[in-house]
Design a protein around this motif. Structure first.
Motif, PDB file in Angstrom:
ATOM      1  N   SER A   1       0.587  -1.542  -0.113  1.00 22.99           N
ATOM      2  CA  SER A   1      -0.109   0.084   0.074  1.00 22.99           C
ATOM      3  C   SER A   1       0.899   1.499   0.111  1.00 22.99           C
ATOM      4  O   SER A   1       0.908   2.235  -0.726  1.00 22.99           O
ATOM      5  CB  SER A   1      -0.799   0.062   1.365  1.00 22.99           C
TER       6      SER A   1
ATOM      7  N   SER B   1     -10.210  -2.313   4.430  1.00 24.18           N
ATOM      8  CA  SER B   1      -8.983  -2.589   3.539  1.00 24.18           C
ATOM      9  C   SER B   1      -9.501  -2.477   2.771  1.00 24.18           C
ATOM     10  O   SER B   1      -8.840  -2.506   1.415  1.00 24.18           O
ATOM     11  CB  SER B   1      -7.628  -2.834   3.964  1.00 24.18           C
TER      12      SER B   1
ATOM     13  N   ILE C   1      -3.873   1.476   8.499  1.00 21.72           N
ATOM     14  CA  ILE C   1      -3.328   0.449   8.726  1.00 21.72           C
ATOM     15  C   ILE C   1      -2.327   1.330  10.114  1.00 21.72           C
ATOM     16  O   ILE C   1      -1.908   0.691  11.056  1.00 21.72           O
ATOM     17  CB  ILE C   1      -2.661  -0.426   7.502  1.00 21.72           C
TER      18      ILE C   1
ATOM     19  N   ALA D   1     -12.489   5.666   5.617  1.00 17.83           N
ATOM     20  CA  ALA D   1     -12.126   4.485   5.836  1.00 17.83           C
ATOM     21  C   ALA D   1     -11.774   3.841   7.595  1.00 17.83           C
ATOM     22  O   ALA D   1     -12.478   3.334   8.175  1.00 17.83           O
ATOM     23  CB  ALA D   1     -10.669   4.127   5.406  1.00 17.83           C
TER      24      ALA D   1
ATOM     25  N   PRO E   1      -6.597   3.065   3.022  1.00 18.70           N
ATOM     26  CA  PRO E   1      -5.890   1.601   3.690  1.00 18.70           C
ATOM     27  C   PRO E   1      -4.917   2.186   3.813  1.00 18.70           C
ATOM     28  O   PRO E   1      -5.093   1.416   5.464  1.00 18.70           O
ATOM     29  CB  PRO E   1      -5.957   0.587   2.552  1.00 18.70           C
TER      30      PRO E   1
ATOM     31  N   ARG F   1     -11.566  -4.078  10.083  1.00 17.01           N
ATOM     32  CA  ARG F   1     -10.330  -3.203   9.440  1.00 17.01           C
ATOM     33  C   ARG F   1      -9.979  -4.066   8.458  1.00 17.01           C
ATOM     34  O   ARG F   1     -10.153  -3.362   7.496  1.00 17.01           O
ATOM     35  CB  ARG F   1      -9.439  -3.127  10.172  1.00 17.01           C
TER      36      ARG F   1
END
Length: 500
Positions: A305, A367, A410, A353, A406, A363
């Motif tokens: 990502s 994502s 994260i 998000a 995402p 979560r």
């Protein structure tokens, strides 16, 4: 009491009315969120100048796509884009390496002093890089060395601010709170882009000087005002009460989710004896943190990502400068300012998000959804982004929203969840280490992406976008098992609620 006040930031000595009981827990909580927001926004603002000045330092492109030597040596010439990619690698590789050590140190020393140390070093080195313009430096090793050392200083920031925020914010609505708070990344990128682009016409050195000064000034604010933990202000009991209330409210649901995840083989509950309670505040080991449930898949998801996000961070202004929009090539300044649309989308992506993941309490599933939609968004942007300015802006905004969603989730809420999970009995001192592992692994991908673009872009930008799409697919792949467990837990929860 006197020893506690002596250890606080100077503003609390100068203004005793800011201490308890004159100000509430909520007041200080909001203050910490604002101060850490400013701190990390300034970090990111100082990272934007290399991407803004790429089109000035590197080779230009003529109508037949062959480079000409009108940039700044040693970044002009036929291998100019490769040298620029290597410069990004120098910074981001040291940043990734430093992240692991910074998190480990952050669990053991005063976070306020450590954070200020990183901000001062980052600001000074950003200014030193810009001095290369006025000193007429054309030595590759000079710029590489500055970026390497700067990367180490920059790596101090993230574990520190996440650990401080984790100390002040409980798990309730953590995704939304950290989604809003994590917009500092995009806000910093926007501020850095606007500042660097606005003064670019006066010489590219100014594009480094002003963001560097901004970090230094922000560091002074942190030193004077930041409170690392509620305990420092005597909020021990208030903090415990808040945690107890949240634990009671979430107890049944969390137990169900853990049971379902364990059935899927995803969580390994660590049994701790009562004798270990005294060690609950000790710093967790590096390898032990890697073995915590969920850390590894999310870390490698962030690897890919962040590869995509940082490719846009470092190369989007250069791409806009060299791709005609509605048949017109943009100026250096316009390309730099236009690239902020991607970061504006990122602000909304991080917030949405976080909000969605709080609502559905999943979560990984959130994502994956964002990553899946970002693939067609990037394809559309590559194909239709040059049709008109309106379409370019619209597709760039959507791409930024989906790519950064995402990534933001994260690096904040997920890292905080994993660093304070039940298997380590809420050991707050593990948070900086877990954060460093996740973001450090992601930073390895961040270092790799811009480097690859420097080489792949010579074969055409279609190849670059293909690399980005493959990376997004792999990022989602690492979260499939976790998402399945979340879906299973959600389904079981709905069945129980229906039966009741």
């Amino acid at each position: 009491m006197q020893s506690r006040i002596a250890g606080l930031a100077p503003v609390f000595t100068l203004f005793p009315s800011l201490n308890t009981p004159h100000k509430t827990f909520t007041f200080h909580q909001i203050s910490v969120l604002i101060i850490t927001f400013i701190a990390y926004a300034s970090f990111h603002a100082s990272r934007k100048p290399p991407s803004i000045v790429k089109s000035v330092l590197g080779p230009s492109v003529t109508s037949n796509s062959s480079p000409i030597d009108d940039g700044w040596a040693p970044f002009n010439g036929d291998k100019g884009t490769q040298r620029l990619g290597e410069l990004d690698l120098a910074f981001l590789s040291s940043y990734a390496l430093g992240m692991y050590f910074a998190g480990h140190l952050g669990d053991r020393i005063d976070l306020r002093h450590f954070l200020v140390f990183g901000m001062m070093g980052s600001g000074i080195l950003t200014v030193v890089f810009g001095l290369g313009y006025w000193m007429n430096v054309h030595l590759l090793w000079f710029y590489m060395s500055v970026q390497i050392v700067c990367g180490f200083f920059q790596s101090i920031g993230w574990p520190c601010v996440v650990s401080v925020v984790g100390n002040w914010c409980g798990k309730e609505k953590r995704g939304l709170i950290m989604g809003v708070w994590n917009s500092h990344t995009s806000v910093g990128n926007i501020v850095g882009s606007v500042i660097a682009s606005s003064v670019l016409d006066f010489g590219w050195g100014w594009s480094f000087l002003l963001p560097g000064v901004l970090v230094i000034v922000s560091g002074l604010v942190v030193f004077c005002c930041l409170v690392v933990s509620p305990n420092d202000l005597g909020f021990e009991e208030a903090g415990k009460e808040i945690e107890i209330e949240m634990s009671l409210a979430e107890n049944v649901e969390e137990s169900l989710r853990k049971t379902e995840a364990e059935d899927a083989g995803l969580l390994q509950t660590v049994e701790l004896d009562d004798d270990d309670d005294d060690d609950s505040l000790s710093a967790i080991g590096f390898l032990e943190a890697w073995r915590l449930p969920g850390v590894t898949p999310f870390a490698f998801c962030l690897f890919f990502s962040k590869l995509v996000a940082y490719t846009f961070l470092y190369w989007l202004p250069y791409y806009l400068r060299h791709q005609a929009v509605a048949g017109v090539h943009l100026s250096h300044k316009t390309a730099g300012i236009l690239s902020t649309v991607f970061d504006i989308g990122g602000v909304f992506g991080g917030i949405s998000a976080g909000f969605i993941s709080d609502k559905i309490k999943a979560r990984a599933l959130t994502s994956i959804a964002f990553l899946s939609f970002s693939i067609p968004a990037l394809i559309m942007y590559r194909i239709y982004g040059s049709v008109s300015m309106f379409i370019n802006i619209g597709l760039m905004f959507v791409s930024g929203l989906l790519v950064n969603g995402p990534y933001a989730l994260i690096t904040t809420a997920v890292a905080a969840d994993l660093g304070t999970q039940d298997s380590i009995k809420g050991n707050g001192r593990a948070l900086a280490t877990v954060t460093a592992i996740i973001d450090g692994t992601g930073s390895v991908g961040a270092a790799l992406g811009p480097l690859l673009v420097g080489y792949i872009s010579r074969r055409g930008w279609n190849s670059v976008f293909f690399m980005l799409i493959v990376s997004i697919f792999l990022a989602g792949l690492f979260l499939v098992r976790l998402a399945k467990a979340e879906i299973k837990a959600m389904s079981s929860g709905e069945l129980i609620a229906t039966s009741e």
